[in-house]
Write an enzyme that holds these catalytic residues in place. Structure first.
Site, PDB file in Angstrom:
ATOM      1  N   ASP A 276      -1.915   1.853   7.230  1.00 55.09           N
ATOM      2  CA  ASP A 276      -2.219   0.537   6.692  1.00 55.09           C
ATOM      3  C   ASP A 276      -1.586  -0.527   7.592  1.00 55.09           C
ATOM      4  OD1 ASP A 276      -3.068  -0.568   3.593  1.00 55.09           O
ATOM      5  OD2 ASP A 276      -1.969  -1.936   4.923  1.00 55.09           O
ATOM      6  N   ILE A 277      -2.337  -1.592   7.850  1.00 51.44           N
ATOM      7  CA  ILE A 277      -1.871  -2.643   8.761  1.00 51.44           C
ATOM      8  C   ILE A 277      -0.735  -3.466   8.142  1.00 51.44           C
ATOM      9  CG2 ILE A 277      -3.420  -4.534   8.065  1.00 51.44           C
ATOM     10  CD1 ILE A 277      -4.057  -4.913  11.066  1.00 51.44           C
TER      11      ILE A 277
ATOM     12  N   GLU B 295      -9.450  -5.282  -2.189  1.00 52.13           N
ATOM     13  CA  GLU B 295      -9.760  -6.314  -1.184  1.00 52.13           C
ATOM     14  C   GLU B 295     -10.800  -5.845  -0.182  1.00 52.13           C
ATOM     15  OE1 GLU B 295      -5.971  -7.330   0.444  1.00 52.13           O
ATOM     16  OE2 GLU B 295      -5.379  -8.486  -1.329  1.00 52.13           O
TER      17      GLU B 295
ATOM     18  N   HIS C 195     -10.983   3.576  -0.741  1.00 50.71           N
ATOM     19  CA  HIS C 195      -9.833   4.091   0.003  1.00 50.71           C
ATOM     20  C   HIS C 195      -8.735   4.478  -0.973  1.00 50.71           C
ATOM     21  CE1 HIS C 195      -9.726  -0.297  -0.245  1.00 50.71           C
ATOM     22  NE2 HIS C 195      -8.412  -0.199  -0.403  1.00 50.71           N
TER      23      HIS C 195
ATOM     24  N   HIS D 168      -4.721   4.830  -1.236  1.00 57.09           N
ATOM     25  CA  HIS D 168      -3.438   4.500  -0.610  1.00 57.09           C
ATOM     26  C   HIS D 168      -2.508   5.699  -0.791  1.00 57.09           C
ATOM     27  CE1 HIS D 168      -4.064   0.010  -0.381  1.00 57.09           C
ATOM     28  NE2 HIS D 168      -4.925   0.293  -1.351  1.00 57.09           N
TER      29      HIS D 168
HETATM   30  P1  AMP Z   1      -7.091  -2.828  -1.316  1.00 55.07           P
HETATM   31  O1  AMP Z   1      -6.378  -4.052  -1.813  1.00 55.07           O
HETATM   32  O2  AMP Z   1      -6.867  -1.622  -2.174  1.00 55.07           O
HETATM   33  O3  AMP Z   1      -8.553  -3.090  -1.036  1.00 55.07           O
HETATM   34  O4  AMP Z   1      -6.392  -2.452   0.063  1.00 55.07           O
HETATM   35  C1  AMP Z   1      -6.880  -2.817   1.314  1.00 55.07           C
HETATM   36  C2  AMP Z   1      -5.848  -2.386   2.296  1.00 55.07           C
HETATM   37  O5  AMP Z   1      -6.409  -2.408   3.581  1.00 55.07           O
HETATM   38  C3  AMP Z   1      -4.610  -3.291   2.329  1.00 55.07           C
HETATM   39  O6  AMP Z   1      -3.440  -2.518   2.059  1.00 55.07           O
HETATM   40  C4  AMP Z   1      -4.616  -3.826   3.764  1.00 55.07           C
HETATM   41  O7  AMP Z   1      -3.310  -3.987   4.286  1.00 55.07           O
HETATM   42  C5  AMP Z   1      -5.427  -2.766   4.492  1.00 55.07           C
HETATM   43  N1  AMP Z   1      -6.075  -3.246   5.700  1.00 55.07           N
HETATM   44  C6  AMP Z   1      -6.849  -4.349   5.841  1.00 55.07           C
HETATM   45  N2  AMP Z   1      -7.299  -4.442   7.116  1.00 55.07           N
HETATM   46  C7  AMP Z   1      -6.795  -3.370   7.776  1.00 55.07           C
HETATM   47  C8  AMP Z   1      -6.885  -2.900   9.124  1.00 55.07           C
HETATM   48  N3  AMP Z   1      -7.590  -3.559  10.046  1.00 55.07           N
HETATM   49  N4  AMP Z   1      -6.231  -1.759   9.455  1.00 55.07           N
HETATM   50  C9  AMP Z   1      -5.520  -1.082   8.540  1.00 55.07           C
HETATM   51  N5  AMP Z   1      -5.402  -1.471   7.249  1.00 55.07           N
HETATM   52  C10 AMP Z   1      -6.029  -2.592   6.876  1.00 55.07           C
END
Ligand code: AMP
Ligand code: ZN
Length: 113
Positions: free
Chosen positions: A30-31, A93, A98, A100
């Protein structure tokens, strides 16, 4: 789904920090990590949310990948948390399913992302 961020990762247009992949899933860091280890595990096919998940084999592959990545990252014995956010009230988001995988410290010290 060319507009989807995670589909672009599956296609290699955007290159995440991949830690594991097989025919069904891709796992990457995760970024914006919310724990010392924070990995996202996604299906390689576009599934927008958990509501759209209707494939039993893929469902199983996603869970088995959590198990596999947890072992690989040495999280299995100490333990870890998995989170799936679904739609607005779930705090989702990115609209490509996905899981976590959060570990490396106690879950009480980890923000539920
Ligand atoms: P969610 O709120 O469950 O949709 O989580 C989306 C996740 O994607 C968040 O934890 C972000 O930090 C992660 N995320 C967004 N863009 C990227 C990226 N380019 N590379 C890795 N993780 C990402
Ligand atoms: Zn997608």
């Amino acid at each position: 789904m060319t507009e989807c961020l995670f589909c672009k990762m599956v296609l290699g247009v955007i290159k995440p920090n991949v830690v594991y992949e097989n025919d069904y899933v891709l796992a990457f860091k995760d970024i914006n990590p919310q724990a010392p280890v924070h990995i996202l595990i996604i299906p390689k096919t576009h599934v927008a949310t958990l509501n759209e998940l209707d494939n039993i084999e893929l469902s199983g592959q996603l869970l088995l990948a959590v198990n596999q990545v947890a072992q690989q990252e040495n999280l299995s014995e100490a333990g870890y948390r998995t989170v799936i956010n679904c739609n607005k009230n779930g705090g989702q988001e990115v609209y490509h399913l996905h899981l976590h995988l959060l570990g490396g410290r106690h879950a009480l010290a980890t923000r539920i992302t």
